[in-house]
Design an enzyme around this catalytic site. Sequence first.
Site, PDB file in Angstrom:
ATOM      1  N   TRP A  99       0.755  -1.282   0.015  1.00  0.00           N
ATOM      2  CA  TRP A  99       0.097   0.027   0.212  1.00  0.00           C
ATOM      3  C   TRP A  99       0.828   1.333   0.116  1.00  0.00           C
ATOM      4  O   TRP A  99       0.451   2.215  -0.847  1.00  0.00           O
ATOM      5  CB  TRP A  99      -1.086   0.065   1.208  1.00  0.00           C
ATOM      6  CG  TRP A  99      -1.930  -1.068   1.115  1.00  0.00           C
ATOM      7  CD1 TRP A  99      -2.089  -2.172   2.116  1.00  0.00           C
ATOM      8  CD2 TRP A  99      -3.073  -1.431   0.068  1.00  0.00           C
ATOM      9  NE1 TRP A  99      -2.974  -3.120   1.659  1.00  0.00           N
ATOM     10  CE2 TRP A  99      -3.550  -2.561   0.467  1.00  0.00           C
ATOM     11  CE3 TRP A  99      -3.403  -0.678  -0.983  1.00  0.00           C
ATOM     12  CZ2 TRP A  99      -4.586  -3.305  -0.138  1.00  0.00           C
ATOM     13  CZ3 TRP A  99      -4.386  -1.485  -1.766  1.00  0.00           C
ATOM     14  CH2 TRP A  99      -4.896  -2.723  -1.469  1.00  0.00           C
ATOM     15  N   ASP A 166      -1.846   6.722   6.310  1.00  0.00           N
ATOM     16  CA  ASP A 166      -2.594   5.705   6.144  1.00  0.00           C
ATOM     17  C   ASP A 166      -2.999   4.822   6.939  1.00  0.00           C
ATOM     18  O   ASP A 166      -1.957   4.025   7.829  1.00  0.00           O
ATOM     19  CB  ASP A 166      -2.316   5.045   4.777  1.00  0.00           C
ATOM     20  CG  ASP A 166      -3.023   4.018   4.535  1.00  0.00           C
ATOM     21  OD1 ASP A 166      -3.948   3.507   5.084  1.00  0.00           O
ATOM     22  OD2 ASP A 166      -3.088   3.237   3.058  1.00  0.00           O
ATOM     23  N   LYS A 190     -12.066  -2.218   7.187  1.00  0.00           N
ATOM     24  CA  LYS A 190     -11.039  -2.895   8.095  1.00  0.00           C
ATOM     25  C   LYS A 190     -11.401  -3.029   9.672  1.00  0.00           C
ATOM     26  O   LYS A 190     -11.328  -3.998  10.270  1.00  0.00           O
ATOM     27  CB  LYS A 190      -9.518  -2.528   7.844  1.00  0.00           C
ATOM     28  CG  LYS A 190      -9.196  -2.473   6.378  1.00  0.00           C
ATOM     29  CD  LYS A 190      -8.658  -3.429   5.747  1.00  0.00           C
ATOM     30  CE  LYS A 190      -8.485  -3.492   4.330  1.00  0.00           C
ATOM     31  NZ  LYS A 190      -7.485  -2.360   4.009  1.00  0.00           N
TER      32      LYS A 190
HETATM   33  C1  PLP Z   1      -6.852  -2.102   2.552  1.00  0.00           C
HETATM   34  C2  PLP Z   1      -6.017  -1.177   2.566  1.00  0.00           C
HETATM   35  C3  PLP Z   1      -5.984  -0.088   1.492  1.00  0.00           C
HETATM   36  C4  PLP Z   1      -7.041  -0.223   0.236  1.00  0.00           C
HETATM   37  O1  PLP Z   1      -8.077   0.535   0.623  1.00  0.00           O
HETATM   38  P1  PLP Z   1      -9.287   0.609  -0.490  1.00  0.00           P
HETATM   39  O2  PLP Z   1     -10.280   1.232   0.394  1.00  0.00           O
HETATM   40  O3  PLP Z   1      -9.646  -0.597  -0.926  1.00  0.00           O
HETATM   41  O4  PLP Z   1      -8.720   1.535  -1.341  1.00  0.00           O
HETATM   42  C5  PLP Z   1      -4.884   0.961   1.560  1.00  0.00           C
HETATM   43  N1  PLP Z   1      -4.050   1.024   2.637  1.00  0.00           N
HETATM   44  C6  PLP Z   1      -4.127  -0.112   3.769  1.00  0.00           C
HETATM   45  C7  PLP Z   1      -3.120   0.163   4.612  1.00  0.00           C
HETATM   46  C8  PLP Z   1      -4.859  -1.138   3.514  1.00  0.00           C
HETATM   47  O5  PLP Z   1      -5.004  -1.801   4.544  1.00  0.00           O
END
Ligand code: PLP
Length: 355
Positions: A99, A166, A190
Amino acid sequence: MKKHNFFAGPSILPDYTVEETAKAIQDFNGTGISLMCMSHRDKSFDAVMNQAVALFKEVLDIPSGYSVIFLGGGASLQFCMVPYNLLNKKAFYVNTGTWASKAAKEAKLFGEVDDHISSKEANFTYVPKGFEIPTDADYMHITTNNTIYGTEQLVDYTSPIPVVADMSSDIFSRPLDVSKYGLIYGGAQKNLSCAGVTFVIVKDDILGKVDRQIPTMLNYKTHIEKNSMFNTPPCVSVFSAVKTLEWIKQNGGVKEMEKRAIAKSTKLYDEIDRNRLFKGTAQVDSRSRMNVCFVMNDEYKDLEQKFIDFTKERDMVGLKGHRSVGGFRASLYNALPEASVDALVQAMKDFEKQN
Ligand SMILES: *Cc1c(COP(=O)(O)O)cnc(C)c1O
């Protein structure tokens, strides 16, 4: 029969969230209308949006000077929106996994990216520590929890430049010092809600500093000024987020979530370290409390599928590692009961006896 849900995302949510959302989909707050069919311009939905913002601020103890907004597009759209709004000349990206790499790739479309601090050479098995943060970058971007590799940065950086994080997969799993961040974002699916909504916590005074024009929908200011209702928000996901935040509050807040995360992850890592069949993939000082990644020891590699089948028979789902790394991944988000970890640990012990 309920399953032990170890999926990485979308993933387990509190029963309270699921039940309250199901009720609202039938009849939203006694209005006689389904939440799915309610105008976001109605006062009753306005209240949901205001509650979502207020609960974020309360549960994370967000200081004044920050805005909380709810957007579409997932965390992946933030990979582009962050540099669009914040990168004037140069940004510093710490590369800790898939990511993080994707985020840096987008930023390169907008300016210079310094991404030399990376654990790529070690297959992302650790989070780099002790590096110097360049003072000439517009911001530093980190991924606090690397969902795929099972590593986590558990300390808030003290930084001379704004920190953009993030936190898709570890938000609300520990208390944060939000004042140390310029911007925090994440997809909800998540640890917070169903897929569809992305949260952004942004320090107001870091905005408005880039020279370029920003398309209306991609400009954070648009959404701050309209309280996340410039266009139609993902109403059901925002509602579910409110319910999860209520549940976190009822259960002792992020401090208690952290306690539970430590208890659950320690239990599982202890078994991985003890059991002769398995080994952890992340370096011990970088281990994630949210996504526990492990593999079979080399001499038992051919037992991998057998173990997955073994856990399936015991009503466990979602234990297969990400397709890019293989092995196993147990995601231990806030809503996962400790009993599910106990069930997995027991399965590992029993499987060891049989093999
Ligand atoms: C799942 C995830 C993403 C991607 O998220 P989307 O909502 O599918 O774009 C980005 N960063 C991390 C750390 C993730 O776990």
